[in-house]
Design a protein around this motif. Structure first.
Motif, PDB file in Angstrom:
ATOM      1  N   MET A   1       0.846  -1.187   0.000  1.00 25.68           N
ATOM      2  CA  MET A   1       0.000   0.000   0.000  1.00 25.68           C
ATOM      3  C   MET A   1       0.883   1.239   0.000  1.00 25.68           C
ATOM      4  SD  MET A   1      -2.572   1.415   2.969  1.00 25.68           S
ATOM      5  CE  MET A   1      -3.587  -0.029   2.961  1.00 25.68           C
ATOM      6  N   PRO A   2       0.618   2.183  -0.921  1.00 28.30           N
ATOM      7  CA  PRO A   2       1.447   3.388  -0.953  1.00 28.30           C
ATOM      8  C   PRO A   2       1.307   4.223   0.318  1.00 28.30           C
ATOM      9  CG  PRO A   2      -0.269   3.449  -2.661  1.00 28.30           C
ATOM     10  CD  PRO A   2      -0.402   2.158  -1.932  1.00 28.30           C
ATOM     11  N   SER A   3       2.389   4.926   0.641  1.00 27.38           N
ATOM     12  CA  SER A   3       2.410   5.778   1.831  1.00 27.38           C
ATOM     13  C   SER A   3       2.920   7.159   1.453  1.00 27.38           C
ATOM     14  CB  SER A   3       3.362   5.195   2.879  1.00 27.38           C
ATOM     15  OG  SER A   3       2.964   3.913   3.260  1.00 27.38           O
ATOM     16  N   THR A   4       2.658   8.107   2.322  1.00 23.22           N
ATOM     17  CA  THR A   4       3.279   9.414   2.227  1.00 23.22           C
ATOM     18  C   THR A   4       3.977   9.655   3.565  1.00 23.22           C
ATOM     19  OG1 THR A   4       2.986  11.726   1.609  1.00 23.22           O
ATOM     20  CG2 THR A   4       1.280  10.755   3.023  1.00 23.22           C
ATOM     21  N   LEU A   5       4.577  10.800   3.718  1.00 24.12           N
ATOM     22  CA  LEU A   5       5.262  11.122   4.967  1.00 24.12           C
ATOM     23  C   LEU A   5       4.301  11.809   5.932  1.00 24.12           C
ATOM     24  CD1 LEU A   5       8.533  12.599   3.429  1.00 24.12           C
ATOM     25  CD2 LEU A   5       8.299  10.404   4.576  1.00 24.12           C
TER      26      LEU A   5
ATOM     27  N   ARG B   1       5.828   7.011   8.350  1.00 23.51           N
ATOM     28  CA  ARG B   1       4.939   6.833   7.204  1.00 23.51           C
ATOM     29  C   ARG B   1       3.477   7.061   7.565  1.00 23.51           C
ATOM     30  NH1 ARG B   1       6.338   3.293   2.875  1.00 23.51           N
ATOM     31  NH2 ARG B   1       8.557   2.944   2.849  1.00 23.51           N
ATOM     32  N   LEU B   2       2.719   7.485   6.565  1.00 21.13           N
ATOM     33  CA  LEU B   2       1.275   7.604   6.688  1.00 21.13           C
ATOM     34  C   LEU B   2       0.672   6.876   5.493  1.00 21.13           C
ATOM     35  CD1 LEU B   2      -1.177   8.969   8.122  1.00 21.13           C
ATOM     36  CD2 LEU B   2      -0.904  10.833   6.499  1.00 21.13           C
ATOM     37  N   PRO B   3      -0.030   5.744   5.721  1.00 23.42           N
ATOM     38  CA  PRO B   3      -0.608   5.003   4.590  1.00 23.42           C
ATOM     39  C   PRO B   3      -1.630   5.858   3.840  1.00 23.42           C
ATOM     40  CG  PRO B   3      -0.759   3.727   6.630  1.00 23.42           C
ATOM     41  CD  PRO B   3      -0.295   5.097   7.001  1.00 23.42           C
ATOM     42  N   LEU B   4      -1.596   5.791   2.517  1.00 18.75           N
ATOM     43  CA  LEU B   4      -2.571   6.511   1.693  1.00 18.75           C
ATOM     44  C   LEU B   4      -3.769   5.594   1.474  1.00 18.75           C
ATOM     45  CD1 LEU B   4      -0.174   8.136  -0.897  1.00 18.75           C
ATOM     46  CD2 LEU B   4      -1.486   9.298   0.875  1.00 18.75           C
ATOM     47  N   ILE B   5      -4.916   6.015   1.957  1.00 22.24           N
ATOM     48  CA  ILE B   5      -6.117   5.190   1.902  1.00 22.24           C
ATOM     49  C   ILE B   5      -7.104   5.813   0.924  1.00 22.24           C
ATOM     50  CG2 ILE B   5      -8.053   4.297   3.250  1.00 22.24           C
ATOM     51  CD1 ILE B   5      -6.156   4.521   5.702  1.00 22.24           C
ATOM     52  N   ASN B   6      -7.646   4.980   0.054  1.00 23.72           N
ATOM     53  CA  ASN B   6      -8.678   5.423  -0.869  1.00 23.72           C
ATOM     54  C   ASN B   6      -9.970   5.580  -0.068  1.00 23.72           C
ATOM     55  OD1 ASN B   6     -10.121   5.992  -3.185  1.00 23.72           O
ATOM     56  ND2 ASN B   6     -10.439   3.840  -3.692  1.00 23.72           N
ATOM     57  N   ARG B   7     -10.564   6.760  -0.105  1.00 23.01           N
ATOM     58  CA  ARG B   7     -11.779   7.015   0.676  1.00 23.01           C
ATOM     59  C   ARG B   7     -12.927   7.469  -0.221  1.00 23.01           C
ATOM     60  NH1 ARG B   7      -7.913   9.355   4.621  1.00 23.01           N
ATOM     61  NH2 ARG B   7      -7.924   7.993   6.436  1.00 23.01           N
ATOM     62  N   VAL B   8     -14.159   7.163   0.231  1.00 20.39           N
ATOM     63  CA  VAL B   8     -15.382   7.545  -0.459  1.00 20.39           C
ATOM     64  C   VAL B   8     -16.054   8.644   0.361  1.00 20.39           C
ATOM     65  CG1 VAL B   8     -17.650   6.719  -1.207  1.00 20.39           C
ATOM     66  CG2 VAL B   8     -15.658   5.206  -1.353  1.00 20.39           C
ATOM     67  N   SER B   9     -16.584   9.675  -0.307  1.00 19.66           N
ATOM     68  CA  SER B   9     -17.292  10.753   0.396  1.00 19.66           C
ATOM     69  C   SER B   9     -18.738  10.352   0.654  1.00 19.66           C
ATOM     70  CB  SER B   9     -17.257  12.040  -0.425  1.00 19.66           C
ATOM     71  OG  SER B   9     -15.950  12.543  -0.465  1.00 19.66           O
ATOM     72  N   LEU B  10     -19.186  10.585   1.874  1.00 18.91           N
ATOM     73  CA  LEU B  10     -20.554  10.264   2.298  1.00 18.91           C
ATOM     74  C   LEU B  10     -21.099  11.418   3.116  1.00 18.91           C
ATOM     75  CD1 LEU B  10     -19.618   6.723   3.629  1.00 18.91           C
ATOM     76  CD2 LEU B  10     -20.870   7.140   1.538  1.00 18.91           C
ATOM     77  N   SER B  11     -22.427  11.451   3.293  1.00 18.69           N
ATOM     78  CA  SER B  11     -23.024  12.463   4.156  1.00 18.69           C
ATOM     79  C   SER B  11     -24.045  11.815   5.072  1.00 18.69           C
ATOM     80  CB  SER B  11     -23.667  13.571   3.317  1.00 18.69           C
ATOM     81  OG  SER B  11     -24.725  13.040   2.537  1.00 18.69           O
ATOM     82  N   LEU B  12     -24.303  12.494   6.195  1.00 16.47           N
ATOM     83  CA  LEU B  12     -25.286  12.017   7.163  1.00 16.47           C
ATOM     84  C   LEU B  12     -25.745  13.189   8.011  1.00 16.47           C
ATOM     85  CD1 LEU B  12     -24.004  11.588  10.341  1.00 16.47           C
ATOM     86  CD2 LEU B  12     -22.582  10.059   9.024  1.00 16.47           C
ATOM     87  N   GLU B  13     -26.880  12.997   8.665  1.00 17.18           N
ATOM     88  CA  GLU B  13     -27.397  13.983   9.615  1.00 17.18           C
ATOM     89  C   GLU B  13     -27.604  13.279  10.943  1.00 17.18           C
ATOM     90  OE1 GLU B  13     -30.779  16.286   8.295  1.00 17.18           O
ATOM     91  OE2 GLU B  13     -30.112  16.104   6.211  1.00 17.18           O
ATOM     92  N   CYS B  14     -27.186  13.933  12.046  1.00 16.78           N
ATOM     93  CA  CYS B  14     -27.340  13.333  13.368  1.00 16.78           C
ATOM     94  C   CYS B  14     -27.741  14.402  14.386  1.00 16.78           C
ATOM     95  CB  CYS B  14     -26.063  12.620  13.802  1.00 16.78           C
ATOM     96  SG  CYS B  14     -24.661  13.703  14.105  1.00 16.78           S
ATOM     97  N   SER B  15     -28.168  13.946  15.543  1.00 17.41           N
ATOM     98  CA  SER B  15     -28.499  14.887  16.617  1.00 17.41           C
ATOM     99  C   SER B  15     -27.217  15.262  17.356  1.00 17.41           C
ATOM    100  CB  SER B  15     -29.503  14.247  17.580  1.00 17.41           C
ATOM    101  OG  SER B  15     -28.873  13.200  18.283  1.00 17.41           O
ATOM    102  N   PHE B  16     -27.295  16.318  18.160  1.00 12.34           N
ATOM    103  CA  PHE B  16     -26.125  16.753  18.924  1.00 12.34           C
ATOM    104  C   PHE B  16     -25.652  15.650  19.874  1.00 12.34           C
ATOM    105  CE2 PHE B  16     -28.355  20.853  18.063  1.00 12.34           C
ATOM    106  CZ  PHE B  16     -27.402  21.394  17.224  1.00 12.34           C
ATOM    107  N   SER B  17     -26.586  14.920  20.468  1.00 11.70           N
ATOM    108  CA  SER B  17     -26.233  13.885  21.447  1.00 11.70           C
ATOM    109  C   SER B  17     -25.531  12.689  20.788  1.00 11.70           C
ATOM    110  CB  SER B  17     -27.477  13.418  22.206  1.00 11.70           C
ATOM    111  OG  SER B  17     -28.412  12.867  21.303  1.00 11.70           O
ATOM    112  N   GLU B  18     -25.752  12.481  19.491  1.00  8.74           N
ATOM    113  CA  GLU B  18     -25.145  11.352  18.781  1.00  8.74           C
ATOM    114  C   GLU B  18     -23.771  11.697  18.194  1.00  8.74           C
ATOM    115  OE1 GLU B  18     -29.369   9.557  17.083  1.00  8.74           O
ATOM    116  OE2 GLU B  18     -28.309  11.137  15.982  1.00  8.74           O
TER     117      GLU B  18
END
Length: 193
Positions: A1-5, A121-138
């Motif tokens: 897995m590729p990494s960056t610094l 090192r810091l592994p470069l991870i492929n990420r997907v963008s998502l959204s959600l709505e939650c209450s303040f307590s959650e």
């Protein structure tokens, strides 16, 4: 897995009376790479040789050394250790003894190798963008579960009813995170792409 610094690092050594200082840092754009090179180059040095890699883009220069003896070995060191989004600058002060083309390639590539080997090192991870709505307590519990899965909060907006969040998460972690969020909210919160 590729990494960056994780952050900038440096390595110093002397080879046959020539002084070499290697600087390396993480980058996100070619402009950042050039800015790092300009900021750290020493105009009083004999040579300021560098290479950077950013996905499929890469550049390198020998800065007056014989062709292929500095920039390419630095780039090869970056690729050999599976680094990406990284810039490496090797500065040389000539000490009066010729190193030859093989010696130069070993000095530049070796300095880059040693600098990157000792860096965090810091592994470069492929990420997907998502959204959600939650209450303040959650919110606190959701952020905790997201961090456990190596996810990121990209943006959050506080509203009268709670929090609207934009997050980034590895594709293989989405199902697990959805289960956590459903448990926290009793099935009310649903992730949206």
């Amino acid at each position: 897995m590729p990494s960056t610094l994780v952050g900038p690092c440096e390595y110093r050594e002397e080879i046959r009376k020539s002084r070499f200082i290697t600087f390396a840092a993480p980058i996100n754009t070619p402009a950042q790479a050039q800015a790092f090179i300009e900021q750290h180059s020493d105009l009083n040095a004999t040579h300021n040789c560098w290479a950077w890699k950013l996905g499929a883009q890469y550049r390198s220069t020998d800065d007056g050394e014989p062709g292929g003896t500095a920039g390419r070995p630095i780039l090869a060191a970056i690729e050999a250790q599976d680094f990406d989004q990284v810039v490496v600058l090797v500065i040389r002060w000539y000490g009066g003894i010729q190193l030859g083309t093989g010696g130069l390639a070993r000095a530049y590539g070796g300095g880059a190798n040693k600098c990157l080997q000792q860096a965090e090192r810091l592994p470069l991870i492929n990420r997907v963008s998502l959204s959600l709505e939650c209450s303040f307590s959650e919110l606190t519990l959701i952020k905790l579960r997201l961090a456990e899965l190596n996810g990121l909060v990209q943006h959050e907006t506080f509203t009268a009813n709670g929090v609207e969040m934009s997050i980034a998460l590895g594709p293989e972690q989405i199902e697990t995170f959805q289960r956590h969020v459903s448990d926290i909210s009793r099935g009310r919160i649903i992730l949206q792409r």
